[in-house]
Motif scaffolding. Structure first.
Motif, PDB file in Angstrom:
ATOM      1  N   LEU A  11      94.732   2.534  -6.963  1.00  0.00           N
ATOM      2  CA  LEU A  11      94.149   3.750  -7.289  1.00  0.00           C
ATOM      3  C   LEU A  11      94.945   5.018  -7.282  1.00  0.00           C
ATOM      4  O   LEU A  11      95.819   5.023  -6.281  1.00  0.00           O
ATOM      5  CB  LEU A  11      92.902   3.975  -6.728  1.00  0.00           C
ATOM      6  CG  LEU A  11      91.432   3.089  -7.051  1.00  0.00           C
ATOM      7  CD1 LEU A  11      90.517   3.652  -6.085  1.00  0.00           C
ATOM      8  CD2 LEU A  11      91.372   3.184  -8.296  1.00  0.00           C
ATOM      9  N   LEU A  15      91.527   9.579  -6.331  1.00  0.00           N
ATOM     10  CA  LEU A  15      90.315   8.471  -6.450  1.00  0.00           C
ATOM     11  C   LEU A  15      90.193   7.354  -5.147  1.00  0.00           C
ATOM     12  O   LEU A  15      89.220   6.716  -5.169  1.00  0.00           O
ATOM     13  CB  LEU A  15      90.472   7.483  -7.668  1.00  0.00           C
ATOM     14  CG  LEU A  15      90.680   8.341  -8.951  1.00  0.00           C
ATOM     15  CD1 LEU A  15      90.548   7.327 -10.268  1.00  0.00           C
ATOM     16  CD2 LEU A  15      89.304   9.235  -9.340  1.00  0.00           C
ATOM     17  N   TYR A 147      88.064   8.791 -20.436  1.00  0.00           N
ATOM     18  CA  TYR A 147      88.921   8.263 -19.494  1.00  0.00           C
ATOM     19  C   TYR A 147      88.729   9.346 -18.108  1.00  0.00           C
ATOM     20  O   TYR A 147      88.506   8.805 -17.052  1.00  0.00           O
ATOM     21  CB  TYR A 147      90.428   8.328 -19.933  1.00  0.00           C
ATOM     22  CG  TYR A 147      91.374   8.126 -18.717  1.00  0.00           C
ATOM     23  CD1 TYR A 147      91.331   6.845 -18.168  1.00  0.00           C
ATOM     24  CD2 TYR A 147      92.357   8.997 -18.455  1.00  0.00           C
ATOM     25  CE1 TYR A 147      92.313   6.670 -17.161  1.00  0.00           C
ATOM     26  CE2 TYR A 147      93.039   8.841 -17.271  1.00  0.00           C
ATOM     27  CZ  TYR A 147      93.240   7.531 -16.584  1.00  0.00           C
ATOM     28  OH  TYR A 147      94.031   7.394 -15.734  1.00  0.00           O
ATOM     29  N   GLU A 148      88.865  10.572 -18.580  1.00  0.00           N
ATOM     30  CA  GLU A 148      88.602  11.480 -17.440  1.00  0.00           C
ATOM     31  C   GLU A 148      87.294  11.601 -16.873  1.00  0.00           C
ATOM     32  O   GLU A 148      87.053  11.435 -15.515  1.00  0.00           O
ATOM     33  CB  GLU A 148      88.900  12.959 -17.872  1.00  0.00           C
ATOM     34  CG  GLU A 148      90.370  13.117 -18.235  1.00  0.00           C
ATOM     35  CD  GLU A 148      91.078  13.023 -16.855  1.00  0.00           C
ATOM     36  OE1 GLU A 148      90.693  13.365 -15.834  1.00  0.00           O
ATOM     37  OE2 GLU A 148      92.451  12.712 -16.969  1.00  0.00           O
ATOM     38  N   LYS A 151      86.713   8.697 -14.467  1.00  0.00           N
ATOM     39  CA  LYS A 151      87.434   9.066 -13.363  1.00  0.00           C
ATOM     40  C   LYS A 151      86.591   9.573 -12.093  1.00  0.00           C
ATOM     41  O   LYS A 151      86.319   9.366 -11.023  1.00  0.00           O
ATOM     42  CB  LYS A 151      88.685   9.632 -13.287  1.00  0.00           C
ATOM     43  CG  LYS A 151      89.912   8.993 -13.985  1.00  0.00           C
ATOM     44  CD  LYS A 151      91.160   9.071 -13.308  1.00  0.00           C
ATOM     45  CE  LYS A 151      91.656  10.431 -13.827  1.00  0.00           C
ATOM     46  NZ  LYS A 151      93.048  10.860 -14.072  1.00  0.00           N
ATOM     47  N   THR A 155      84.811   8.830  -8.722  1.00  0.00           N
ATOM     48  CA  THR A 155      84.609   9.571  -7.379  1.00  0.00           C
ATOM     49  C   THR A 155      83.077   9.508  -6.935  1.00  0.00           C
ATOM     50  O   THR A 155      82.951   9.506  -5.662  1.00  0.00           O
ATOM     51  CB  THR A 155      85.468  10.745  -7.562  1.00  0.00           C
ATOM     52  OG1 THR A 155      84.957  11.461  -8.724  1.00  0.00           O
ATOM     53  CG2 THR A 155      86.875  10.915  -7.707  1.00  0.00           C
ATOM     54  N   PHE A 879      88.387   0.607 -12.122  1.00  0.00           N
ATOM     55  CA  PHE A 879      89.206   1.545 -12.691  1.00  0.00           C
ATOM     56  C   PHE A 879      89.960   0.747 -13.767  1.00  0.00           C
ATOM     57  O   PHE A 879      90.336   1.168 -14.704  1.00  0.00           O
ATOM     58  CB  PHE A 879      90.050   2.194 -11.678  1.00  0.00           C
ATOM     59  CG  PHE A 879      90.816   3.228 -11.928  1.00  0.00           C
ATOM     60  CD1 PHE A 879      90.697   4.479 -12.868  1.00  0.00           C
ATOM     61  CD2 PHE A 879      92.434   2.911 -12.071  1.00  0.00           C
ATOM     62  CE1 PHE A 879      91.564   5.196 -13.355  1.00  0.00           C
ATOM     63  CE2 PHE A 879      93.310   3.992 -12.457  1.00  0.00           C
ATOM     64  CZ  PHE A 879      92.840   5.109 -13.206  1.00  0.00           C
ATOM     65  N   THR A 883      90.221   1.508 -17.710  1.00  0.00           N
ATOM     66  CA  THR A 883      91.309   2.215 -18.277  1.00  0.00           C
ATOM     67  C   THR A 883      91.960   0.980 -19.334  1.00  0.00           C
ATOM     68  O   THR A 883      92.269   1.441 -20.376  1.00  0.00           O
ATOM     69  CB  THR A 883      92.332   2.258 -17.233  1.00  0.00           C
ATOM     70  OG1 THR A 883      91.781   2.602 -16.232  1.00  0.00           O
ATOM     71  CG2 THR A 883      93.651   2.810 -17.800  1.00  0.00           C
TER      72      THR A 883
END
Length: 1220
Positions: A11, A15, A147-148, A151, A155, A879, A883
C-alpha cells in the motif's frame, strides 16, 4: 501470477494500517482530552458522578474517566482525522459534473451548425474539438475522483476496524455478554462496510441537486416553458421513489433479521451434524430452517418486486418525460428542430440520473447512520479497568500471591442485576469473605456442578464486575497463566499455539511438552508440532486440546496459574502424568489454583476450597475436605475413581483418522481453498439458467430485447420526423436523398437497420400540417407506450426469475447437506467457512472466543498488532482490485471519447459535402455521449456477475460433487423392531477412506437381549468406530451387523437410527428452549420431561431459569459445561429404544452426581441392551461382560470378574495402569 495475498503491491504509505490507526488514535486522544477539559470546567460547578463499579471510561483511552453521556463521538473523530482530505475531493467532483454538461451544449451547437448552411467551417471544427476535450477531461476527472474516494474509504475502513478490534480487546466481560458473537463480527463486517459507503453517498448529496438545477436551466433555454410539463411528471415520481425506497429498506431490515436467525440455526445445525444424524432430527431441523427461509424469501420477494417498480420508473422515465416535453412544445405552437430535440433528449437523460439516485443516496446515508450508531454504542461500552478493579495497597501478609477481602462479584453490571434474572450465569453471584493464597501454594477448588468454580477464576482475572471489597494480586503486570475449561485453540500450528508469541526456547519447550504429555501425540500428527490445527482445533481430540492449552499456559512462565479442570478431558494415566510432571513438576514453585472434579489428585494440594452456590463454604487441608466430596470410600479396590473422561478416547479415534486423512491430503490444514483459477465455468451459468427455468429465462431475455428495441425506435422516430419537417422551407438547397440516411451514418445509428426499411416506405414530404403532427405524435406515443409495457414486463420477470433461482438453489443445497455423510460435511464446511470469512473476521471471532485467555496472559497488544497485519493484507488486495477497476474504467471511457470525436468529425465532413442529416447526427451523438457511462457500467456489471456466480459455483459444487448417504430401504421393519435388542457383528470391516488402514478389522461378537456390555481399549483401538458402524454413519466395507436378526443395511437409515439411542460425547445443545432441546419433535408430556430432569438432577437449575420454556442461548451458553452434559443425558433417558449406546458423557460432572446418574441409567434401562464406552473403568465393573478392543480387533470378551483375574489379560493391564 497472483497466488498469495503477499504477491500484491504494497500500500502507499498514507494507507498503511498502522499509520492510519496511529493517526486516528491520536485524533481520538485529542477529542477525549477536550471532553475531559469541558468536564473539569463543568465539575467545578457540579460534582461528577463516578461509577462505583470502576468500569472506567467509554473511550479506548483507558487513562481518563468520562461519563457515559459524554463519550467520544466516532463521527467527530473520523471528521478530524480524514475530513479535510475528503471534503477537498468535492472540487474534483464539481469539475467533473460541470464537464458533463459540455456534451449536450456542444451537441446543440454542432447540430445547429449542421442545420444552418451559413456558419464557417472553423466553428464546426471547434465544436468537434470541444466535444473531444470535454468528454476526455470529464472522464479523467471522474476517474480520478473515484480513485481518491476509494483511498479515503480504505483509510476509514482501516480506522474503524482497528477501533472495533481495539475496543473488543479492552471491553469488560460483563458488557460483552449482551452481544452474541455473530453480532460483534457484524459490527466489523456489515456495519463497517455501510459506514464506509457513506463516503460515496456524501458527495452525491450535494452534487445531485446541483446537477439537477443546471440541467433544468439548460432545458429551459432549449424548449422554454414546455420543460415544466416534463418536470412536473419527474417531480411527481420523486415521492413515489422515496416511498418505494423506504419500503425496500424496511423489508431489507426484516430480511436481515430472518437471515441472521437462519444463518445462526444453520451454523448450529452444521456444528451438531453428528448428533443430529444420531438422533434423526434432520427433518425437524430442516423444517425449522425452511420456516426461517420462507420468511426471508417473503421479504426478498417484496424487495425484488418493489425494486422492479423502481427499475421500471427509472427506465421508462426518460422516454415519457421527453414525450411530454415535446408534445407540450408542439402544442404550444412551436416547431421542433433537430437541434432542440436532441439537446433536450441528452439533457433529459442527464436529468433522470439525479432524480432516481437521490432516494438511494439518502437510504445509503440512513444506513450509514444506523450502523454508525450501532458501532458507537459498542465503542461506548465500559472498559475493563484493571486499576480500579485491583487494589494498589500492598497485601496484609507479604507472602501472599493473591488476597480477596469482603468482595462480591457478578457476571452482570450492578444496574442490570435486576433485569438479568433469567440468565443463570447472570444470577450467580460470588461472595468471597476472606481468601488468601500464599506464594507457591497449590490450591484445589472443589464443589458440585454449577457451584461457581469457573466464576471464581474469572473473578481473579478481572472478567467479572466487583462490588465492594478488595482484590490484591502480586505482579499484576505479568498477568496469569490461564487454562480455561473449554480449551481455546488458535487456527495455526501446534507450536505457534504453545509459544503464543514468545520466543522459542528449546529447553523450556521440550520440558513443557514432556510435562503436558504431548510428545507422543506430536509423533502421531502428520507434521509434528508444525501441523496446522483447524479452527477452534477441530482436528484435535478433546484431550489434546486441553493439553495444548495447558502447555501454552505453562510456556508463558507466569507467577500465578489458574487451571480450570484441565484433567477433565484426559484418561487416568495421562491425568496422573499431568499432575505429577506438570502441576507438581514444571510448575512446582508457582502459585497454582486448580478447579477439578477429580478429587483423587488433590491429596497433594496445600489447601482445598469447597464451594457451593458462589460462596466458599469451607477451607482446609485435603484430609479435612476430601471426605465431604468423596463419592466412594477409599476402600474401593479399584482406587477411588479411575477416570473422569469421555472426551478423549472417542475423539482420539476421530483424531487419528483425521490425522491420517490430513497427512495424505496435505499436512497443512489451511489448504488454501482451491481457488478455481480463471473465469467461472460455463457449467455454472448453465446451472443457474436451469434453476431459473428455461422458459422463464428465455422470456426475460425477449422482454429485455423488446424493451431496448422499442426505446431506440422511439428516438429514431423523432429523428425521422425532424428530417421530414423543414423540407418545405429549403427544398432547393437540399437534395431529396437527405431523407434516406447515408450509409456511413447507418454505422452509428443503432436503429439504422430499421430506419432503412421504414424510410423507403414513407410518403413524399408534406408540409408540416396539423394532420401531420398528430400522426407523428400518435406513432411516437404508441411506441413509447409499448416501451413502457415491455419495461415493466422485463422488470417483473427479472425479479421473479431471481427469486425462483434463489429458492431452488437453497432448497437443493439444504437437501444435500441433510443427506451427506457426517464426515464429509464437517470437513467441507470448514473449508467453505474459512474461505468466506476472510482472515480478518476469522481472527476476530477467534479473538472473541479466547478473550479471557488473551487478557489474562496480557497479550492484547500483540493481538492488536496481528490484526493490523491481517488488515494490511486485506487492504492491499482491496486497493489493488479497486485500482485495477479504475484502470480499466478509464480505458473504456476513452473508447467512448473516441466514438464521440469520430462521429463529430464525420458529421463535419458530411456537412461539407452537403450530405449531412442533422437529425441522424444528433441521434448518433446523443447515443455516443451515453456510451462512456454504459461502458464503465458494463465492466462493473460484468465483474459483479462473475463474483455473484462464484457463490452459485460453490453451492453447485457443494450440492453435486460430494457423495450422499444411501437413501433406499430394502425391508419394511415392524414398528416395534428391534423388540429384543439382540446385536450381532459378523466379520465387520470398516475404513474411513480408501487407502487408510482398517479401523475395524474383522470384528465379530454377539450381545444378547438386555445385556450390559462395557467397551474398553486404548486410544485408537476402534471403540467409537463400533458405534459409528452400528448407526451406519460410515458404511461397512465387509461383513454385516444384525439387529434382532435383520441386516442393518437393508433397513432405511431413518428407521434404523430412530430405533437406537445414543448419548454422544460432545454435549450438543442448540439455541431454543429447554423443551425443544430435550424433545424437538414434541412427543412427550411436560410431566415426562420434568421427571427426566429430576433424574438428571437438573430440576432445580431449570426451575430457577424459568422452567421448560426458558431460552438456552447460543450453544447452551447459559448452562455450565457439566450441566450441558446432564441435559444430553436427559435426552437419552426419554427414548424408548431397546438398544442404548453410551459414549460415556459425564466428564465435567462431580462424583456424587455421576454415581447417582449411573444408578439412574441402570434402573431406567434394566430390560434394555446397553453398550458403554468406558474411560473410567469402575463405571463398567458391574456390567455383564466387557469387550476389550485392540487395533481394530476384538481382543477379549468376558465378564469383568473373569478378565481381571486372568494374568495376561489386556483388561487387567488397563486396570493397573489406571491405578497408578
Amino acid at each position: 501470477m497472483l497466488n498469495r495475498p503477499q504477491d500484491v503491491y504494497l500500500l502507499p504509505r498514507r494507507l498503511q494500517a498502522a499509520r492510519v490507526h496511529d493517526h486516528f488514535y491520536s485524533c481520538w486522544q485529542e477529542k477525549a482530552a477536550l471532553i475531559q477539559k469541558e468536564e473539569d470546567t463543568m465539575s467545578s460547578t457540579s460534582p461528577i458522578v463516578t461509577k462505583s463499579d470502576g468500569s472506567g471510561d467509554a473511550s479506548p483511552s483507558s487513562g481518563s474517566r468520562c461519563d457515559a453521556q459524554q463519550a467520544v463521538q466516532l463521527l467527530s473523530v473520523l471528521h478530524a482525522a480524514f475530513g479535510l482530505r475528503y471534503y477537498s475531493l468535492g472540487l474534483l467532483k464539481l469539475a467533473g459534473s460541470l464537464l458533463g454538461f459540455s456534451g449536450p451544449l456542444l451537441l446543440n451547437l454542432l447540430v445547429s451548425f449542421m442545420e444552418s448552411h451559413q456558419e464557417p467551417l472553423s466553428h464546426g471544427v471547434l465544436y468537434a474539438l470541444g466535444l473531444f476535450a470535454g468528454s476526455f477531461l470529464g472522464a479523467l476527472l471522474r476517474n480520478q475522483f473515484s480513485y481518491e474516494v476509494n483511498k479515503v474509504m480504505l483509510t476509514v475502513r482501516a480506522a474503524v476496524i482497528s477501533a472495533i478490534y481495539r475496543k473488543a480487546l479492552r471491553v469488560s466481560g460483563s458488557s460483552l455478554a449482551g452481544f452474541t458473537m455473530g453480532e460483534i463480527v457484524n459490527f466489523m463486517s456489515t456495519d463497517t462496510d455501510r459506514l464506509v459507503n457513506f463516503c460515496v453517498s456524501f458527495h452525491e448529496v450535494w452534487s445531485l441537486p446541483f446537477q439537477f438545477a443546471i440541467t433544468l436551466y439548460l432545458l429551459y433555454q432549449q424548449v422554454g416553458v414546455a420543460f415544466l410539463g416534463g418536470l412536473a411528471l419527474a417531480l411527481l415520481l420523486v415521492p413515489v421513489n422515496k416511498v418505494i425506497a423506504n419500503r425496500i429498506m424496511e423489508n431489507n431490515k426484516e430480511m436481515l433479521k430472518h437471515k441472521d436467525t437462519r444463518v445462526k440455526l444453520m451454523t448450529e445445525f452444521l456444528c451438531g451434524m453428528r448428533v443430529i444424524k444420531f438422533y434423526t432430527w434432520e427433518q425437524h431441523f430442516s423444517a425449522r430452517i425452511n420456516v426461517c427461509r420462507a420468511k426471508e424469501l417473503q421479504k426478498l420477494r417484496a424487495i425484488k418486486y418493489l425494486d422492479a417498480v423502481c427499475v421500471y420508473l427509472w427506465a421508462a422515465l426518460p422516454v415519457v418525460v421527453s414525450i411530454v416535453i415535446f408534445i407540450t412544445y408542439v402544442l404550444l405552437g412551436h416547431q421542433l428542430t433537430a437541434t432542440k430535440v436532441f439537446t433536450a433528449l441528452a439533457l433529459v437523460g442527464m436529468l433522470i440520473l439525479p432524480l432516481n439516485n437521490f432516494p438511494w443516496v439518502l437510504n445509503g446515508i440512513l444506513d450509514a447512520k444506523v450502523s454508525l450508531d450501532r458501532i458507537q454504542c459498542f465503542l461506548e461500552l465500559s472498559d475493563q479497568d484493571l486499576h480500579a478493579y485491583y487494589t494498589t495497597d500492598g497485601p496484609t501478609d507479604p507472602s501472599s500471591a493473591l488476597e480477596m477481602r469482603h468482595s462480591t462479584f457478578s457476571w452482570s453490571p450492578a444496574r442490570e442485576e435486576s433485569t438479568r434474572q433469567h440468565l443463570s450465569r447472570g444470577t450467580l453471584q460470588i461472595f468471597i469473605q476472606d481468601l488468601a493464597v500464599a506464594k507457591g501454594a497449590l490450591v484445589g477448588v472443589v464443589g458440585k456442578v454449577g457451584c461457581g468454580k469457573s466464576s471464581l477464576l474469572a473473578a481473579i482475572t478481572g472478567e467479572l464486575n466487583r462490588f465492594g471489597g478488595q482484590v490484591y494480586v502480586s505482579d499484576l503486570e505479568r498477568g496469569f497463566g490461564l487454562a480455561t475449561q473449554e480449551p481455546w485453540i488458535q487456527f495455526t500450528t501446534v507450536r505457534e499455539n504453545i509459544l503464543f508469541g514468545r520466543d522459542y526456547d528449546a529447553r523450556l519447550y521440550h520440558e513443557v511438552l514432556e510435562g503436558c504429555a504431548l510428545s507422543d501425540d506430536l509423533n502421531i500428527l502428520p507434521a509434528g508440532d508444525q501441523t496446522e490445527v483447524g479452527e477452534n482445533g477441530v482436528t484435535l481430540s478433546g484431550g489434546q486440546k486441553a493439553r495444548i492449552a495447558l502447555a501454552r499456559a505453562v510456556y508463558q512462565e507466569k507467577e500465578i496459574y489458574l487451571l480450570d479442570d484441565p484433567l477433565a478431558a484426559v484418561d487416568a494415566d495421562v491425568a496422573n502424568h499431568l499432575m505429577q510432571k506438570c502441576i507438581l513438576g514444571v510448575l512446582k514453585h508457582k502459585t497454582r489454583i486448580l478447579c477439578t472434579h477429580r478429587t483423587e489428585f488433590l491429596e497433594k494440594a496445600d489447601t482445598l476450597l469447597l464451594m457451593d452456590n458462589g460462596r466458599i463454604v469451607k477451607t482446609g487441608t485435603p484430609s479435612e475436605i476430601l471426605p465431604l466430596v468423596e463419592a466412594t470410600p477409599k476402600v474401593n479396590e479399584n482406587k477411588r475413581r479411575q477416570n473422569k473422561v469421555p472426551a478423549e478416547q472417542g475423539q482420539e479415534e476421530d483424531m487419528e483418522i483425521e490425522a491420517e486423512e490430513l497427512g495424505q491430503a496435505n499436512c497443512l490444514l489451511q489448504r488454501e481453498e482451491e481457488k478455481k483459477e480463471g473465469a467461472v465455468a460455463f457449467q455454472v451459468y448453465r446451472a443457474y439458467w436451469l434453476a431459473v427455468g428455461s422458459c422463464l429465462a428465455l422470456s426475460v431475455f425477449f422482454s429485455l430485447l423488446l424493451m431496448q428495441a422499442s426505446g431506440n425506435v422511439s428516438v429514431w422516430w423523432l429523428s425521422h420526423w425532424i428530417s421530414n419537417l423543414p423540407q418545405t422551407a429549403n427544398i432547393s438547397t437540399r437534395p431529396l436523398s437527405a431523407s434516406v440516411p447515408s450509409p456511413q451514418l447507418l454505422l452509428f445509428s443503432l436503429a439504422g437497420l430499421v430506419s432503412r426499411i421504414q424510410v423507403l416506405g414513407t410518403a413524399p414530404v408534406h408540409p408540416n400540417s396539423t394532420l401531420d403532427v398528430n400522426f407523428y405524435l400518435m406513432v411516437y406515443g404508441g411506441i413509447a407506450g409499448a416501451n413502457s409495457v415491455f419495461t415493466i414486463l422485463r422488470a417483473f420477470l427479472f425479479a421473479y426469475g431471481t427469486i425462483r433461482a434463489a429458492t431452488v438453489i437453497h432448497s437443493r443445497l439444504l437437501q444435500r447437506v441433510m443427506k451427506r455423510y457426517y464426515r464429509c460435511t464437517s470437513r467441507e464446511l470448514k473449508r467453505l467457512y474459512s474461505l468466506t470469512l476472510s482472515p480478518i473476521y476469522t481472527h476476530f471471532s477467534e479473538t472473541l472466543t479466547g478473550l479471557s485467555t488473551i487478557r489474562a496472559t496480557r497479550a492484547t497488544d500483540r493481538f492488536e498488532a496481528e490484526n493490523q497485519l491481517r488488515l494490511e493484507q486485506n487492504q492491499r488486495c482491496l486497493f489493488a482490485t479497486n485500482t485495477a477497476m479504475q484502470w480499466l474504467d478509464i480505458r473504456l471511457q476513452m473508447i467512448g471519447v473516441a466514438v464521440v470525436t469520430a462521429i463529430a468529425g464525420i458529421a463535419i465532413i458530411q456537412h461539407q459535402r452537403q450530405l449531412g442529416n442533422p437529425g441522424l447526427v444528433g441521434l448518433a451523438l446523443s447515443y455516443a455521449l451515453s456510451v462512456t457511462n454504459l461502458l464503465s457500467g458494463l465492466i462493473s456489471s460484468f465483474t459483479q456477475t462473475e463474483t455473484m456466480m462464484v457463490s452459485v459455483e460453490r453451492a453447485e459444487e457443494y450440492s453435486t460433487d460430494i457423495p450422499i448417504e444411501p437413501q433406499e430401504q430394502l425391508v419394511q421393519v415392524a414398528p416395534d423392531w428391534p423388540s429384543q435388542g439382540h446385536v450381532e457383528f459378523q466379520q465387520v470391516v470398516l475404513t474411513y477412506r480408501p487407502g487408510l488402514p482398517n479401523a475395524l478389522d474383522g470384528v465379530t461378537f454377539t450381545i444378547y437381549p438386555g445385556e450390559k456390555v462395557g467397551i474398553v481399549g486404548r486410544t485408537g483401538s476402534g471403540k467409537s468406530t463400533i458405534f459409528l458402524a452400528l448407526f451406519r454413519m460410515v458404511e461397512l466395507r465387509g461383513g454385516r451387523i444384525l439387529l434382532d436378526n435383520v441386516d442393518s443395511r437393508s433397513v432405511g437409515l431413518e428407521s434404523l437410527r430412530s430405533k437406537l439411542a445414543i448419548i454422544p460425547q460432545d454435549p450438543f445443545l442448540f439455541s431454543g428452549t429447554i423443551r425443544e432441546n430435550l424433545d424437538p419433535l414434541g412427543r412427550h408430556t411436560d410431566f415426562d420431561l420434568y421427571q427426566v430432569l429430576e433424574q438428571c438432577h437438573l430440576q432445580t437449575v431449570i426451575t430457577q431459569m424459568g422452567g421448560l420454556d426458558s431460552e438456552l442461548g447460543e450453544r447452551g451458553k447459559s448452562l455450565s459445561v457439566g450441566q450441558r452434559q446432564l441435559v444430553c443425558l436427559a435426552r437419552a433417558l426419554l427414548t424408548q429404544a431397546k438398544v442404548l449406546c453410551i459414549d460415556e458423557a459425564t466428564a465435567s460432572v462431580d462424583q456424587k452426581t455421576d454415581q447417582l446418574l449411573q444408578q439412574t441409567i441402570r434402573q431406567r434401562f434394566a430390560d434394555k441392551t446397553v453398550l458403554t464406552i468406558a474411560h473410567r473403568l469402575n463405571t463398567i465393573l458391574d456390567s455383564d461382560r466387557v469387550l476389550v478392543m485392540h487395533g481394530g480387533k476384538v481382543a477379549e470378551l468376558d465378564s469383568p470378574a473373569v478378565l481381571s483375574k486372568r494374568e495376561d489379560s489386556l483388561f487387567q493391564q488397563l486396570l493397573i495402569s489406571g491405578q497408578q
